[in-house]
Design a protein around this motif. Structure first.
Motif, PDB file in Angstrom:
ATOM      1  N   UNK B  34       0.803  -1.279  -0.008  1.00  0.00           N
ATOM      2  CA  UNK B  34       0.064   0.012  -0.014  1.00  0.00           C
ATOM      3  C   UNK B  34       0.836   1.126   0.124  1.00  0.00           C
ATOM      4  N   UNK B  35       0.341   2.409  -0.550  1.00  0.00           N
ATOM      5  CA  UNK B  35       1.201   3.554  -0.717  1.00  0.00           C
ATOM      6  C   UNK B  35       0.696   4.699   0.651  1.00  0.00           C
ATOM      7  N   UNK B  36       1.576   5.239   1.136  1.00  0.00           N
ATOM      8  CA  UNK B  36       1.259   6.445   2.269  1.00  0.00           C
ATOM      9  C   UNK B  36       1.114   7.481   1.663  1.00  0.00           C
ATOM     10  N   UNK B  37       1.905   7.676   0.418  1.00  0.00           N
ATOM     11  CA  UNK B  37       1.851   8.789  -0.250  1.00  0.00           C
ATOM     12  C   UNK B  37       1.528   8.493  -1.857  1.00  0.00           C
ATOM     13  N   UNK B  38       0.790   9.064  -2.454  1.00  0.00           N
ATOM     14  CA  UNK B  38       0.307   8.951  -3.767  1.00  0.00           C
ATOM     15  C   UNK B  38       0.592   9.910  -4.801  1.00  0.00           C
ATOM     16  N   UNK B  39       1.494  10.262  -5.329  1.00  0.00           N
ATOM     17  CA  UNK B  39       1.585  11.067  -6.415  1.00  0.00           C
ATOM     18  C   UNK B  39       1.630  12.547  -5.833  1.00  0.00           C
ATOM     19  N   UNK B  40       2.729  12.784  -4.845  1.00  0.00           N
ATOM     20  CA  UNK B  40       2.910  14.264  -4.061  1.00  0.00           C
ATOM     21  C   UNK B  40       3.644  14.954  -5.238  1.00  0.00           C
ATOM     22  N   UNK B  41       3.025  16.290  -5.587  1.00  0.00           N
ATOM     23  CA  UNK B  41       3.954  17.154  -6.156  1.00  0.00           C
ATOM     24  C   UNK B  41       3.854  18.542  -5.152  1.00  0.00           C
ATOM     25  N   UNK B  42       4.972  19.078  -4.974  1.00  0.00           N
ATOM     26  CA  UNK B  42       4.973  20.111  -4.177  1.00  0.00           C
ATOM     27  C   UNK B  42       6.546  20.935  -4.483  1.00  0.00           C
ATOM     28  N   UNK B  43       6.584  22.187  -4.207  1.00  0.00           N
ATOM     29  CA  UNK B  43       7.677  22.858  -4.133  1.00  0.00           C
ATOM     30  C   UNK B  43       7.582  24.082  -3.166  1.00  0.00           C
ATOM     31  N   UNK B  44       8.652  24.075  -2.286  1.00  0.00           N
ATOM     32  CA  UNK B  44       8.934  25.191  -1.325  1.00  0.00           C
ATOM     33  C   UNK B  44       9.826  25.997  -1.486  1.00  0.00           C
ATOM     34  N   UNK B  45       9.715  27.338  -1.598  1.00  0.00           N
ATOM     35  CA  UNK B  45      10.508  28.396  -1.655  1.00  0.00           C
ATOM     36  C   UNK B  45      11.527  28.485  -0.192  1.00  0.00           C
ATOM     37  N   UNK B  46      12.779  28.715  -0.525  1.00  0.00           N
ATOM     38  CA  UNK B  46      13.707  28.925   0.616  1.00  0.00           C
ATOM     39  C   UNK B  46      12.913  30.102   1.444  1.00  0.00           C
ATOM     40  N   UNK B  47      13.175  29.911   2.745  1.00  0.00           N
ATOM     41  CA  UNK B  47      12.820  31.094   3.681  1.00  0.00           C
ATOM     42  C   UNK B  47      11.367  31.116   3.947  1.00  0.00           C
ATOM     43  N   UNK B  48      10.642  30.052   3.613  1.00  0.00           N
ATOM     44  CA  UNK B  48       8.985  29.829   3.688  1.00  0.00           C
ATOM     45  C   UNK B  48       8.764  29.534   5.266  1.00  0.00           C
ATOM     46  N   UNK B  49       7.624  29.759   5.579  1.00  0.00           N
ATOM     47  CA  UNK B  49       7.331  29.273   6.798  1.00  0.00           C
ATOM     48  C   UNK B  49       6.001  28.284   6.379  1.00  0.00           C
ATOM     49  N   UNK B  50       6.361  27.024   6.084  1.00  0.00           N
ATOM     50  CA  UNK B  50       5.281  26.092   5.498  1.00  0.00           C
ATOM     51  C   UNK B  50       4.727  25.220   6.490  1.00  0.00           C
ATOM     52  N   UNK B  51       3.489  24.897   6.310  1.00  0.00           N
ATOM     53  CA  UNK B  51       2.707  24.002   7.111  1.00  0.00           C
ATOM     54  C   UNK B  51       2.094  22.898   6.241  1.00  0.00           C
ATOM     55  N   UNK B  52       1.941  21.616   7.007  1.00  0.00           N
ATOM     56  CA  UNK B  52       1.297  20.657   6.177  1.00  0.00           C
ATOM     57  C   UNK B  52       0.363  20.342   7.375  1.00  0.00           C
ATOM     58  N   UNK B  53      -0.968  20.236   6.922  1.00  0.00           N
ATOM     59  CA  UNK B  53      -2.003  19.728   7.802  1.00  0.00           C
ATOM     60  C   UNK B  53      -2.896  18.545   7.105  1.00  0.00           C
ATOM     61  N   UNK B  54      -3.626  17.880   7.954  1.00  0.00           N
ATOM     62  CA  UNK B  54      -4.283  16.678   7.432  1.00  0.00           C
ATOM     63  C   UNK B  54      -4.523  15.751   8.602  1.00  0.00           C
ATOM     64  N   UNK B  55      -5.569  15.004   8.230  1.00  0.00           N
ATOM     65  CA  UNK B  55      -6.129  14.080   9.405  1.00  0.00           C
ATOM     66  C   UNK B  55      -4.906  13.031   9.704  1.00  0.00           C
ATOM     67  N   UNK B  56      -5.446  12.242  10.888  1.00  0.00           N
ATOM     68  CA  UNK B  56      -4.471  11.431  11.344  1.00  0.00           C
ATOM     69  C   UNK B  56      -4.537  10.218  10.250  1.00  0.00           C
ATOM     70  N   UNK B  57      -3.074   9.705  10.105  1.00  0.00           N
ATOM     71  CA  UNK B  57      -2.751   8.854   9.042  1.00  0.00           C
ATOM     72  C   UNK B  57      -2.927   9.225   7.606  1.00  0.00           C
ATOM     73  N   UNK B  58      -3.213  10.482   7.318  1.00  0.00           N
ATOM     74  CA  UNK B  58      -2.911  10.977   6.078  1.00  0.00           C
ATOM     75  C   UNK B  58      -1.684  10.925   5.185  1.00  0.00           C
ATOM     76  N   UNK B  59      -0.761  10.804   6.056  1.00  0.00           N
ATOM     77  CA  UNK B  59       0.692  10.973   5.436  1.00  0.00           C
ATOM     78  C   UNK B  59       1.475  11.981   5.657  1.00  0.00           C
ATOM     79  N   UNK B  60       1.234  12.809   6.548  1.00  0.00           N
ATOM     80  CA  UNK B  60       1.934  14.072   7.039  1.00  0.00           C
ATOM     81  C   UNK B  60       3.434  13.662   7.485  1.00  0.00           C
ATOM     82  N   UNK B  61       3.332  12.876   8.554  1.00  0.00           N
ATOM     83  CA  UNK B  61       4.781  12.433   9.050  1.00  0.00           C
ATOM     84  C   UNK B  61       5.665  11.733   7.898  1.00  0.00           C
ATOM     85  N   UNK B  62       4.786  11.076   7.198  1.00  0.00           N
ATOM     86  CA  UNK B  62       5.826  10.279   5.847  1.00  0.00           C
ATOM     87  C   UNK B  62       6.334  11.375   5.002  1.00  0.00           C
ATOM     88  N   UNK B  63       5.575  12.691   4.702  1.00  0.00           N
ATOM     89  CA  UNK B  63       6.051  13.371   3.899  1.00  0.00           C
ATOM     90  C   UNK B  63       7.040  14.277   4.505  1.00  0.00           C
TER      91      UNK B  63
END
Ligand SMILES: Nc1ncnc2c1ncn2[C@@H]1O[C@H](COP(=O)(O)OP(=O)(O)OP(=O)(O)O)[C@@H](O)[C@H]1O
Ligand SMILES: [Mg+2]
Lengths: 261, 276
Positions: B34-63
């Protein structure tokens, strides 16, 4: 109790009876031999107090042998355990080290003692070497198991900083497994004192030498003095171990007695 | 409540081209079934204050674990500061020294002191002999003490880590990460279990450090409100997919994918979160 259980118990009892027959373990002989025990006990009661100083000295020698064996054995075991832990090494490192340790453990200390008596001659040094070998085999196993049981969270978090393996050992592995180590060393010392007490049987020094010789010449009264000294020493060491364990190990594991600073 | 302002994608993405994290079509699996993450696309600029939110088990820690190279994608590519994570790559190994990672479980060494735990962050700057003898240079100890007072742990330097409260443990983990002189700070739900006041105190602390050191902070949150309050970008993860990415500038929230979301809708996604 199910019928199946009854069959299993029946089979086990039958096996014990067959095995006893095979090895000549006859309970009737035990009962017939009881009067002999009475004679031994009676003779042992004729304790000869003038042998107490010799016995104490022999016990002191035994304890020193066990002490050297435990300390040196542990010192050799610790680095070996670092190479034997699966969570710190590749298979090519831990597999041979574990095989070596398993081989060392297959010999009981008395067999190591015979081997070293042949190598370095009769006497206490052979006994010390035997205890060292035995300690290496066991402490290394206990310790690599303790290392493998370390919580993976700090291991992962600290590895993710990209520290070297030696730094990981120094700052995570050693502190997180040290409390086990102290209790293992105490246990091993306790056990080694008892083991060293019988190494005299094969001429590898220690108080067992006196015991076996007096028994050989039916001088049970003298043997009794030495045996009582062993008993007293073992009880004493046990008591001290419990004290040390309570003071250092129980506290560090449960966070008791937090100082009010 | 913040207002939604519809804006074109371009107005945000053109500003900066310095990408510190780039993920394209990333799939990960723990069990190869099974896949914990499925086709994630994302890019983060240097110096950003970035947040990842989601329900329990959605894959945040994996990301998050992908962003320091502790996990490798089964498919797709990830670049951290334009380098592909690989433990055998010298350049990446060096980069790990300045990626501060605070796992959900914090990862403190229980039987050593607060000060020692924090000094672990400086280990990559020491040679082997110094570190084995615990001979930290004076300036490193001073730096550790400065960070200790910054996170409000003064006086507790010599405490063993297992004797700390949950909030104090979090402060130690933050201090260890800051001790690394990080360029990226990854923090996994470090304020989720804290009371409102302490949570804000800790978030402010990180926000300050983030601005002062121009570091890229990537933090996983349970609480959308908290994410909107502190982050300037928020990614929402659901069942291993990134379902939404919004930008926050002052009081304006911009949806980068559809541009037509409002606060109610964002908050609604959180109402079926069992942990809330
Ligand atoms: N070590 C692991 N082994 C196997 N599966 C795992 C492991 N860690 C996570 N998973 C699975 O991967 C999925 C994503 O987990 P992840 O820990 O990333 O979720 P999360 O969003 O951080 O959840 P939470 O908010 O509860 O921390 C879950 O289905 C989880 O069961
Ligand atoms: Mg998580």
């Amino acid at each position: 109790m199910t019928p199946k259980n009854n069959i299993v118990i029946g089979i086990i009892v039958a096996l014990v009876v067959i095995a006893s027959y095979n090895v000549d373990a006859n309970p009737i002989e035990f009962v017939e031999g009881l009067p002999n025990l009475a004679i031994i006990v009676e003779e042992m009661l004729l304790v000869e107090p003038k042998y107490i100083p010799t016995a104490l000295w022999a016990m002191f020698e035994t304890i020193q042998m066990a002490f050297i064996g435990t300390v040196v054995g542990t010192a050799i075991a610790l680095p070996l355990s670092m190479f034997a832990a699966r969570n710190l090494n590749s298979k090519y490192v831990y597999a041979p080290v574990r095989a070596l340790l398993a081989a060392i453990r297959t010999f009981p200390s008395i067999l190591w003692a015979i081997l070293f008596v042949i190598m370095v001659g009769l006497g206490t040094f052979a006994g010390v070497l035997a205890i060292v070998m035995y300690t290496v085999g066991f402490v290394a196993k206990l310790q690599y198991e303790a290392i493998e049981a370390i919580d993976s969270d700090p291991m992962d978090a600290v590895s993710s900083i990209g520290v070297s393996k030696w730094q990981l050992i120094r700052y995570v592995v050693i502190p997180e497994s040290a409390s086990h180590l102290l209790s293992q060393i105490l246990y091993m010392f306790d056990y080694n004192v008892r083991q060293t007490s019988i190494l005299g049987l094969v001429g590898a020094g220690g108080i067992g030498f006196y015991i076996i010789n007096y028994i050989k010449f039916f001088e049970y009264g003298k043997a009794a003095v030495f045996m009582l000294v062993v008993l007293a020493a073992v009880l004493f060491i046990d008591w001290v171990s419990v004290k040390i364990r309570d003071k250092y190990i129980v506290k560090s594991q449960h966070g008791m007695a937090v100082s009010a600073k | 409540m913040k207002q939604i302002q519809m804006t074109q994608n371009s107005s945000f993405s053109l500003i900066s081209t310095n990408k510190i994290i780039q993920m394209s079509d990333v799939w990960t699996s723990y069990d190869s079934k099974t896949f914990a993450l499925e086709g994630i696309n994302l890019s983060i600029d240097r110096g950003t204050n970035y947040a990842i939110v989601g329900q329990s088990g959605s894959g945040k820690s994996t990301l998050l674990k992908l962003m320091n190279g502790m996990m490798i994608p089964s498919k797709g590519t990830i670049k951290i500061d334009y380098v592909k994570p690989n433990m055998n790559n010298k350049k990446f190994k060096k980069m790990m020294h300045t990626i501060g990672y605070i796992p959900q479980s914090l990862g403190l060494v229980k039987n050593i002191t607060v000060l020692e735990n924090i000094l672990i962050g400086a280990l990559p700057r020491l040679n082997t002999i110094q570190s084995l003898l615990k001979r930290f240079p004076e300036h490193e100890i001073q730096e550790a003490k400065r960070i200790i007072s910054l996170v409000g742990l003064s006086g507790k330097e010599e405490r063993k880590a297992y004797m700390l409260s949950g909030g104090e443990k979090r402060r130690v983990a933050i201090a260890r990460a800051l001790m690394q002189k990080p360029t990226i700070l990854l923090a996994d739900e470090i304020v989720s279990e804290l009371d409102h006041v302490t949570a804000h105190e800790i978030m402010n602390l990180i926000a300050d450090a983030q601005k002062r050191m121009n570091l890229t902070a990537i933090m996983v949150h349970h609480d959308m409100q908290l994410a909107l309050e502190f982050a300037n970008r928020v990614a929402v993860i659901k069942d291993g997919h990134k379902i939404l990415e919004i930008g926050v500038e002052g009081d304006n929230i911009v949806d980068f994918q559809t541009g037509d979301l409002n606060t109610e809708e964002i908050m609604e996604m959180y109402d079926n979160d069992p942990k809330k």
